[in-house]
Design a protein around this motif. Sequence first.
Motif, PDB file in Angstrom:
ATOM      1  N   ILE A  91      25.329  69.984  14.167  1.00 44.74           N
ATOM      2  CA  ILE A  91      25.480  69.155  13.165  1.00 44.74           C
ATOM      3  C   ILE A  91      26.440  68.232  12.738  1.00 44.74           C
ATOM      4  N   ALA A  92      27.363  69.136  11.242  1.00 41.63           N
ATOM      5  CA  ALA A  92      28.189  68.902  10.713  1.00 41.63           C
ATOM      6  C   ALA A  92      29.545  69.169  12.096  1.00 41.63           C
ATOM      7  N   ARG A  93      29.920  69.850  12.820  1.00 42.33           N
ATOM      8  CA  ARG A  93      31.136  69.582  13.786  1.00 42.33           C
ATOM      9  C   ARG A  93      30.607  68.529  15.232  1.00 42.33           C
ATOM     10  N   THR A  94      29.206  67.904  14.719  1.00 36.91           N
ATOM     11  CA  THR A  94      29.405  66.936  15.911  1.00 36.91           C
ATOM     12  C   THR A  94      29.597  65.811  15.276  1.00 36.91           C
ATOM     13  N   GLN A 117      24.588  57.865  17.789  1.00 40.96           N
ATOM     14  CA  GLN A 117      25.119  59.340  19.099  1.00 40.96           C
ATOM     15  C   GLN A 117      24.942  60.674  18.277  1.00 40.96           C
ATOM     16  N   LEU A 118      24.621  60.048  17.089  1.00 46.64           N
ATOM     17  CA  LEU A 118      24.763  61.697  16.625  1.00 46.64           C
ATOM     18  C   LEU A 118      23.165  62.627  16.300  1.00 46.64           C
ATOM     19  N   PRO A 119      21.956  61.684  16.220  1.00 43.21           N
ATOM     20  CA  PRO A 119      20.958  62.598  16.470  1.00 43.21           C
ATOM     21  C   PRO A 119      20.637  63.000  17.800  1.00 43.21           C
ATOM     22  N   VAL A 120      21.271  61.893  18.942  1.00 47.42           N
ATOM     23  CA  VAL A 120      21.223  62.261  19.981  1.00 47.42           C
ATOM     24  C   VAL A 120      21.524  63.124  20.845  1.00 47.42           C
ATOM     25  N   ILE A 121      22.678  63.798  20.129  1.00 46.25           N
ATOM     26  CA  ILE A 121      23.636  64.940  20.607  1.00 46.25           C
ATOM     27  C   ILE A 121      22.728  66.075  20.197  1.00 46.25           C
ATOM     28  N   ASP A 330      22.550  63.283   5.354  1.00 42.75           N
ATOM     29  CA  ASP A 330      23.056  64.020   4.401  1.00 42.75           C
ATOM     30  C   ASP A 330      24.410  64.391   5.267  1.00 42.75           C
ATOM     31  N   ILE A 331      24.614  64.678   6.426  1.00 43.98           N
ATOM     32  CA  ILE A 331      25.933  64.925   6.778  1.00 43.98           C
ATOM     33  C   ILE A 331      26.420  64.174   7.389  1.00 43.98           C
ATOM     34  N   ALA A 332      25.956  63.118   7.874  1.00 45.71           N
ATOM     35  CA  ALA A 332      26.748  62.007   8.185  1.00 45.71           C
ATOM     36  C   ALA A 332      27.362  61.387   7.320  1.00 45.71           C
ATOM     37  N   LEU A 333      26.304  61.189   5.862  1.00 48.82           N
ATOM     38  CA  LEU A 333      26.819  60.112   4.786  1.00 48.82           C
ATOM     39  C   LEU A 333      27.829  60.761   4.037  1.00 48.82           C
TER      40      LEU A 333
END
Length: 371
Positions: A91-94, A117-121, A330-333
């Motif tokens: 998730i972090a790499r994405t 995009q993040l949750p879809v991937i 968490d990771i996105a924010l």
Amino acid sequence: MRCPVREVAVGSGGHVGYLVTGYAEARQALADPRLSKDTAAFFAGKASNRRLHSAVAQTMLATDPPRHTRLRALVTKAFTTGAVARLRPFIARTADALLDRWPAEGRVDAVAGLALQLPVIVICELLGVPEAERAAVRRWSADLFADGRPDVIDAASHGLAEYMAALIASKRKQPGDALLDRLITARDGEDRLSEDELVSLACLLLIAGHETTADFIGTALLSILRRPAEMARLRAHPADIPKLLDELLRHASPVSTATFRYATQPVSLGGTDIPAGAPVQVAIGAANRDPARYPEPESLMAERDAAGHLAFGHGIHRCLGAPLARAEADIALCAVLARFPHLRLAVAAEELTWRRTRLVRGLESLPVLVR
């Protein structure tokens, strides 16, 4: 006068249902076994001109025990806290790869460029959906929430279900180790899933695995951007972001209304008598802002203990993907705040537009200036 449960009109045929807006009453309703989610039983024999695909209309969310218990058990292990912890590096790499595409200065849409995009991937990777096919999958999923467009919703349900059936057939020929492959094994090896159940579970996991999370990441980022002092504090203390997630989920719940329920027998809720057969809608967003449970509910309070909010539901149907959604947010924010110290809204908050959707609430776009 407070009215936590009220009678409302349902459809245009003069039928009535009940809307639950109070926190205590919503929590009770979400866990009450007398409020069934078996939509197939409710609509049996009722005339309809809809052509929603059964794999989307009759997912695990639209079942009661014991069938619900059996289906949920097959996928729960993929979304435990431990399983999600193992996904965090991916998730972090994405997230970093997506943010690498943001300009060094200027304007970017944080919804299109990250939140969507993040949750879809992540969920497509988890299920084993090939990268080249993810845009179409995302489009069908979005169309399923097209409020006031039954033709669009029905067409999208067939598009997604037929795609998932074809993907399952392809995976039978070339097996992998994704979650969908493991569900195929449960179907073909142990015969615990029918073919219809397998396709339906695949559709549900794809939709539920990203739609509300995408909406939440966008609205959570907006909430933080509107509070510069809080944004500065979180940038200095990113470990506080997981603690704030519950309050963000309460304040900007991505689910406005829980999925369909109906009373199988008379139910008394919040002083209101609901007769057998009546539809019941639980307004999650309203319940999470009930002042009887959360004083000053319109205020986002970092110090508030918002544990017990209903953004993920409650009872046996509580969202099994909650740990994954929390990790992605968490990771996105954290990544956005760390990488873009000058981030700010590009337009006034009042100018932002919101998706016109069924059940969920999210931004159409979130224009921000990165410098």
